[in-house]
Design an enzyme around this catalytic site. Structure first.
Site, mmCIF file in Angstrom:
data_model
loop_
_atom_site.group_PDB
_atom_site.id
_atom_site.type_symbol
_atom_site.label_atom_id
_atom_site.label_comp_id
_atom_site.label_asym_id
_atom_site.label_seq_id
_atom_site.Cartn_x
_atom_site.Cartn_y
_atom_site.Cartn_z
ATOM 1 N N ASP A 97 0.880 -1.213 0.124
ATOM 2 C CA ASP A 97 0.059 -0.033 0.098
ATOM 3 C C ASP A 97 0.978 0.914 -0.083
ATOM 4 O O ASP A 97 0.234 2.458 0.285
ATOM 5 C CB ASP A 97 -0.886 0.038 1.222
ATOM 6 C CG ASP A 97 -0.109 -0.298 2.497
ATOM 7 O OD1 ASP A 97 1.099 -0.063 2.403
ATOM 8 O OD2 ASP A 97 -0.672 -0.602 3.599
ATOM 9 N N GLU A 119 -0.811 -9.072 -1.300
ATOM 10 C CA GLU A 119 -1.571 -8.507 0.247
ATOM 11 C C GLU A 119 -2.478 -7.489 -0.176
ATOM 12 O O GLU A 119 -2.596 -6.548 0.408
ATOM 13 C CB GLU A 119 -0.346 -7.732 1.077
ATOM 14 C CG GLU A 119 -0.665 -7.533 2.227
ATOM 15 C CD GLU A 119 0.460 -6.621 3.110
ATOM 16 O OE1 GLU A 119 1.166 -7.255 3.865
ATOM 17 O OE2 GLU A 119 0.434 -5.395 3.164
ATOM 18 N N GLU A 133 -2.200 5.027 3.039
ATOM 19 C CA GLU A 133 -1.941 3.626 2.658
ATOM 20 C C GLU A 133 -3.540 3.224 2.339
ATOM 21 O O GLU A 133 -3.765 2.534 1.464
ATOM 22 C CB GLU A 133 -1.326 2.967 3.736
ATOM 23 C CG GLU A 133 0.318 3.123 3.756
ATOM 24 C CD GLU A 133 0.472 4.473 4.687
ATOM 25 O OE1 GLU A 133 -0.500 5.026 5.065
ATOM 26 O OE2 GLU A 133 1.779 4.479 4.900
ATOM 27 N N HIS A 211 6.432 4.876 12.648
ATOM 28 C CA HIS A 211 6.822 5.759 11.709
ATOM 29 C C HIS A 211 5.472 6.375 10.933
ATOM 30 O O HIS A 211 5.594 7.004 9.936
ATOM 31 C CB HIS A 211 7.477 4.929 10.569
ATOM 32 C CG HIS A 211 6.714 3.655 9.823
ATOM 33 N ND1 HIS A 211 5.880 3.951 8.831
ATOM 34 C CD2 HIS A 211 6.672 2.490 10.160
ATOM 35 C CE1 HIS A 211 5.311 2.797 8.683
ATOM 36 N NE2 HIS A 211 5.867 1.764 9.362
ATOM 37 N N ARG A 213 2.401 8.205 9.456
ATOM 38 C CA ARG A 213 2.279 9.453 8.839
ATOM 39 C C ARG A 213 1.106 10.389 9.682
ATOM 40 O O ARG A 213 1.212 11.623 10.160
ATOM 41 C CB ARG A 213 1.679 9.904 7.281
ATOM 42 C CG ARG A 213 2.979 9.928 6.372
ATOM 43 C CD ARG A 213 2.629 10.417 5.190
ATOM 44 N NE ARG A 213 3.602 10.874 4.299
ATOM 45 C CZ ARG A 213 4.768 10.143 3.950
ATOM 46 N NH1 ARG A 213 4.838 8.910 4.675
ATOM 47 N NH2 ARG A 213 5.761 10.741 3.410
ATOM 48 N N HIS A 243 13.129 4.871 12.594
ATOM 49 C CA HIS A 243 13.019 5.018 11.004
ATOM 50 C C HIS A 243 13.383 6.130 10.728
ATOM 51 O O HIS A 243 13.633 7.249 11.322
ATOM 52 C CB HIS A 243 11.198 5.126 11.038
ATOM 53 C CG HIS A 243 10.911 4.945 9.415
ATOM 54 N ND1 HIS A 243 11.158 6.074 8.509
ATOM 55 C CD2 HIS A 243 10.285 3.993 9.069
ATOM 56 C CE1 HIS A 243 10.630 5.644 7.475
ATOM 57 N NE2 HIS A 243 10.381 4.467 7.685
HETATM 58 C C1 UD1 Z 1 6.864 4.538 3.520
HETATM 59 C C2 UD1 Z 1 5.227 4.181 3.053
HETATM 60 C C3 UD1 Z 1 4.683 3.548 4.213
HETATM 61 C C4 UD1 Z 1 5.354 2.314 4.730
HETATM 62 C C5 UD1 Z 1 6.913 3.097 5.217
HETATM 63 C C6 UD1 Z 1 7.584 1.520 5.747
HETATM 64 C C7 UD1 Z 1 4.240 5.822 1.693
HETATM 65 C C8 UD1 Z 1 3.416 6.785 1.306
HETATM 66 N N1 UD1 Z 1 4.478 5.422 2.899
HETATM 67 O O1 UD1 Z 1 6.825 5.472 4.400
HETATM 68 O O2 UD1 Z 1 3.325 3.173 3.857
HETATM 69 O O3 UD1 Z 1 4.760 1.851 5.963
HETATM 70 O O4 UD1 Z 1 7.406 3.599 4.094
HETATM 71 O O5 UD1 Z 1 8.635 1.976 6.513
HETATM 72 O O6 UD1 Z 1 4.573 5.270 0.631
HETATM 73 N N2 UD1 Z 1 14.296 7.982 4.606
HETATM 74 C C9 UD1 Z 1 15.718 7.900 4.360
HETATM 75 N N3 UD1 Z 1 16.275 6.580 3.998
HETATM 76 C C10 UD1 Z 1 15.413 5.313 3.850
HETATM 77 C C11 UD1 Z 1 14.139 5.718 3.913
HETATM 78 C C12 UD1 Z 1 13.528 7.023 4.231
HETATM 79 O O7 UD1 Z 1 16.533 8.632 4.685
HETATM 80 O O8 UD1 Z 1 16.015 4.476 3.673
HETATM 81 C C13 UD1 Z 1 13.758 9.092 4.945
HETATM 82 C C14 UD1 Z 1 13.782 10.224 3.774
HETATM 83 O O9 UD1 Z 1 14.204 11.356 3.967
HETATM 84 C C15 UD1 Z 1 12.375 9.998 3.023
HETATM 85 C C16 UD1 Z 1 11.546 10.009 4.153
HETATM 86 O O10 UD1 Z 1 12.525 9.063 5.073
HETATM 87 O O11 UD1 Z 1 12.309 11.290 2.284
HETATM 88 C C17 UD1 Z 1 10.299 9.396 3.966
HETATM 89 O O12 UD1 Z 1 10.134 8.445 3.142
HETATM 90 P P1 UD1 Z 1 8.808 7.919 2.329
HETATM 91 O O13 UD1 Z 1 8.929 6.618 1.645
HETATM 92 O O14 UD1 Z 1 8.260 8.961 1.610
HETATM 93 O O15 UD1 Z 1 7.770 7.541 3.758
HETATM 94 P P2 UD1 Z 1 7.888 6.668 4.928
HETATM 95 O O16 UD1 Z 1 7.518 7.414 6.037
HETATM 96 O O17 UD1 Z 1 9.321 5.997 4.763
HETATM 97 N N1 UDP Z 2 12.243 -4.147 10.397
HETATM 98 C C1 UDP Z 2 13.575 -4.367 10.143
HETATM 99 N N2 UDP Z 2 14.555 -3.439 10.836
HETATM 100 C C2 UDP Z 2 14.157 -2.612 11.642
HETATM 101 C C3 UDP Z 2 12.510 -2.300 11.831
HETATM 102 C C4 UDP Z 2 11.769 -3.233 11.188
HETATM 103 O O1 UDP Z 2 14.142 -5.028 9.171
HETATM 104 O O2 UDP Z 2 14.916 -1.658 12.186
HETATM 105 C C5 UDP Z 2 11.334 -5.055 9.723
HETATM 106 C C6 UDP Z 2 10.121 -5.599 10.362
HETATM 107 O O3 UDP Z 2 10.550 -7.022 10.695
HETATM 108 C C7 UDP Z 2 9.078 -5.732 9.135
HETATM 109 C C8 UDP Z 2 9.245 -4.625 8.517
HETATM 110 O O4 UDP Z 2 10.692 -4.168 8.709
HETATM 111 O O5 UDP Z 2 9.273 -7.150 8.296
HETATM 112 C C9 UDP Z 2 8.165 -3.347 8.728
HETATM 113 O O6 UDP Z 2 8.655 -2.362 8.134
HETATM 114 P P1 UDP Z 2 7.801 -1.006 8.428
HETATM 115 O O7 UDP Z 2 7.337 -0.921 9.841
HETATM 116 O O8 UDP Z 2 8.951 0.110 7.867
HETATM 117 O O9 UDP Z 2 6.720 -0.758 7.452
HETATM 118 P P2 UDP Z 2 5.140 -1.416 7.572
HETATM 119 O O10 UDP Z 2 5.003 -2.898 7.970
HETATM 120 O O11 UDP Z 2 4.443 -0.613 8.627
HETATM 121 O O12 UDP Z 2 4.663 -0.906 6.269
#
Ligand code: UD1
Ligand code: UDP
Length: 371
Positions: A97, A119, A133, A211, A213, A243
Site C-alpha cells: 500500500d 497482500e 495507505e 513511523h 504519517r 525510522h
Molecule cells: C513509507 C510508506 C509507508 C510504509 C513505510 C515503511 C508511503 C506513502 N509510505 O513511509 O506506507 O509503511 O514506508 O517504512 O509510501 N528515508 C531515508 N532513508 C530510507 C528511507 C527513508 O532517509 O532508507 C527518509 C527520507 O528523508 C524520505 C523519508 O524518510 O524522504 C520518507 O520516506 P517515504 O518513503 O516517503 O515515507 P515513509 O514514512 O518511509
Molecule cells: N524491520 C527491520 N528493521 C528494523 C525495523 C523493522 O528489518 O529496524 C522490518 C520488520 O521486521 C518488518 C518490516 O521491517 O518486516 C516493517 O517495516 P515498516 O514498519 O517500516 O513498514 P510497515 O510494515 O508498517 O509498512
C-alpha cells in the site's frame, strides 16, 4: 515461460517480495524474472536487498530527503514508463500500500500490462487511517487484475467491494515466508545471531518501532511520552530502531535521546531485527509488518494505532490496539509486564497471516492464470 516484473521501493515491500523473487528465480524454466526498484527508500531498501541477495535490473533511485507524497508519486510514475517498455513483462507484481505500490500498478495499467496485487484486500474502512495507505490499497485494488489476499478476511473485504471472486486467491502473506525462513535459520544456527550482550537479560525487553504519517506531530509526542514513562521502570529495557523519516527522527531523538533504559539505534538489517524481536517481552509498534510477524514469533504486540487492517491477531488475543494516548499505551504494556499469565497467553505462536508457503502458491497461480 512467464515474464514477471516486480516493482517495489520500501523496506516492507522488499521483505515481503524478496522471498517470491527468489522462488521464481529458482525456477528459470518457467519464470523470466525482472526486478525494478523505485528506491522510494534508499538505505532501508538496500539493507533488505543485501540480506536476500537480490540485485535489481532497474533502479529508479528516486528518494529525496523529506520527500512529499506527490513528488515521490510523480517521479515514480514517470520513471516506470520506460522500464515497462524495455522489460515487456506478462505480469507486474506490486505489494501492499505504498506510493510505489500505487504508482507501479498505475504505470502497468497505463501500459496495458496485468497487475498482480500481493497482500490485497487489507482495509480499515477509514481513508485517514492509515494515511495515505488505505487509499493506496483501494485504488491499487481497482487497478489490479489478480488479487493475492493473505487471509479469508481480506478476500471478504474485496468481495464486499464487488471484486470478481474468480480473480481473488487466498495465499497467505509472503512476509510470513520471510520471517519463518529467518526464524528457523536463527534457531538452527544456519544464520548467526547478533551481539545483544549490551542488553540486561534480567530486564523485560520492549522493542519499539513507529513511523505512521497520521501520527506525525501530536501522535509522536504522545508515543514519546509513553516510551519515556515506560523507561522510568527499573525492570525494563527499551530498544528503538528509529525510522529514517526526518518527521520521526526529529521528535524521537529530541524527546528520548539520553534517557536511561532507552537505546535509540539506526534501523536494523532484517536478520538482526528478527533476532531482536525473538528476545523481546513485548513488541510496541505502529508497523503493519510487525503486527503479522509477532504472532509467528510468539510475541505479544501492542499497537500504537487507533485502527488496524489486520484484525486476525487482535481477534486471536495476541495483538492489542492501544491507540496513541500515552495513558493507554503505558497501561497496556504495564499490564502485560506485570501479569505473567496474561503475557504467557498473549505469547502464543500462531500464524493467522500465512504458513511460509505463500510464494509458491502465488507463483503456481500466476502460471495457471497466464495459460
Ligand atoms: C513509507 C510508506 C509507508 C510504509 C513505510 C515503511 C508511503 C506513502 N509510505 O513511509 O506506507 O509503511 O514506508 O517504512 O509510501 N528515508 C531515508 N532513508 C530510507 C528511507 C527513508 O532517509 O532508507 C527518509 C527520507 O528523508 C524520505 C523519508 O524518510 O524522504 C520518507 O520516506 P517515504 O518513503 O516517503 O515515507 P515513509 O514514512 O518511509
Ligand atoms: N524491520 C527491520 N528493521 C528494523 C525495523 C523493522 O528489518 O529496524 C522490518 C520488520 O521486521 C518488518 C518490516 O521491517 O518486516 C516493517 O517495516 P515498516 O514498519 O517500516 O513498514 P510497515 O510494515 O508498517 O509498512
Amino acid at each position: 515461460m512467464l515474464r514477471t516484473l516486480f516493482v517495489f521501493g520500501t523496506r516492507p515491500e522488499a521483505i515481503k517480495l524478496c522471498p517470491l523473487v527468489l522462488w521464481q528465480k529458482a525456477h528459470p524454466e518457467t519464470f523470466d524474472v525482472r526486478v525494478a526498484v523505485t528506491g522510494q527508500h534508499r538505505q532501508m531498501l538496500d539493507q533488505v536487498l543485501a540480506v536476500f541477495g537480490v540485485t535489481p535490473d532497474f533502479d529508479l533511485n528516486i528518494m529525496q530527503p523529506g520527500q512529499t507524497l506527490a513528488s515521490s508519486a510523480s517521479r515514480i510514475l514517470a520513471a516506470l514508463e520506460p522500464v515497462l517498455r524495455e522489460a515487456r513483462p506478462d505480469l507486474v507484481y506490486v505489494q501492499g500500500d505504498t506510493t510505489t505500490t500505487l504508482c507501479g500498478a498505475l504505470a502497468a495499467f497505463y501500459a496495458r500490462i496485468p497487475v498482480g496485487h500481493i497482500e490485497a484486500g487489507l482495509r480499515t474502512g477509514d481513508m485517514a487511517q492509515p494515511f495515505p495507505e488505505e487509499m493506496n490499497r483501494v485504488v491499487t485494488g481497482r487497478l489490479a487484475a489478480i488479487h493475492f489476499a493473505a487471509t479469508e478476511g481480506a478476500r471478504n473485504n474485496l468481495l464486499a467491494e464487488g471484486v470478481d471472486a474468480a480473480t481473488i486467491h487466498v495465499t497467505g502473506n509472503t512476509g510470513i515466508d520471510a520471517v519463518l525462513w529467518v526464524r528457523d535459520r536463527l534457531a538452527s544456527g544456519e544464520l548467526a545471531g547478533s551481539d545483544y550482550s549490551f542488553l540486561n537479560p534480567e530486564k523485560h525487553l520492549i522493542v519499539v518501532t513507529a513511523h505512521r504519517r497520521e501520527s506525525f506531530g501530536a501522535g509522536f509526542d504522545h508515543i514519546c511520552e509513553a516510551i519515556g514513562r515506560l523507561a522510568g521502570r527499573c525492570d525494563v529495557e527499551i530498544v528503538y530502531p528509529v525510522h529514517r523519516n526526518p518527521q520521526v527522527t526529529g521528535p524521537v531523538y529530541s524527546r528520548l535521546a539520553g534517557l536511561a533504559n532507552v537505546h535509540l539505534i539506526e534501523p536494523l538489517d532484517y536478520v538482526p531485527f528478527v533476532d531482536l524481536m525473538r528476545r523481546a517481552a513485548v513488541l510496541l509498534t505502529d508497523s503493519g509488518g510487525i503486527q503479522e510477524e509477532g504472532p509467528s514469533l510468539g510475541k505479544p504486540v501492542v499497537v500504537m494505532r487507533e485502527k488496524t487492517e489486520r484484525p486476525e491477531a487482535v481477534d486471536a488475543g495476541t495483538v492489542r490496539l492501544a491507540g496513541t494516548d500515552p495513558e493507554r499505551i503505558v497501561g497496556e504494556v504495564a499490564r502485560l509486564l506485570d501479569d505473567g499469565a496474561l503475557r504467557a497467553a498473549m505469547s502464543r505462536v500462531h500464524n493467522p497471516y500465512g504458513d511460509g508457503h505463500a510464494s509458491e502458491r502465488i507463483s503456481a497461480l500466476s502460471l495457471a492464470l497466464a495459460r
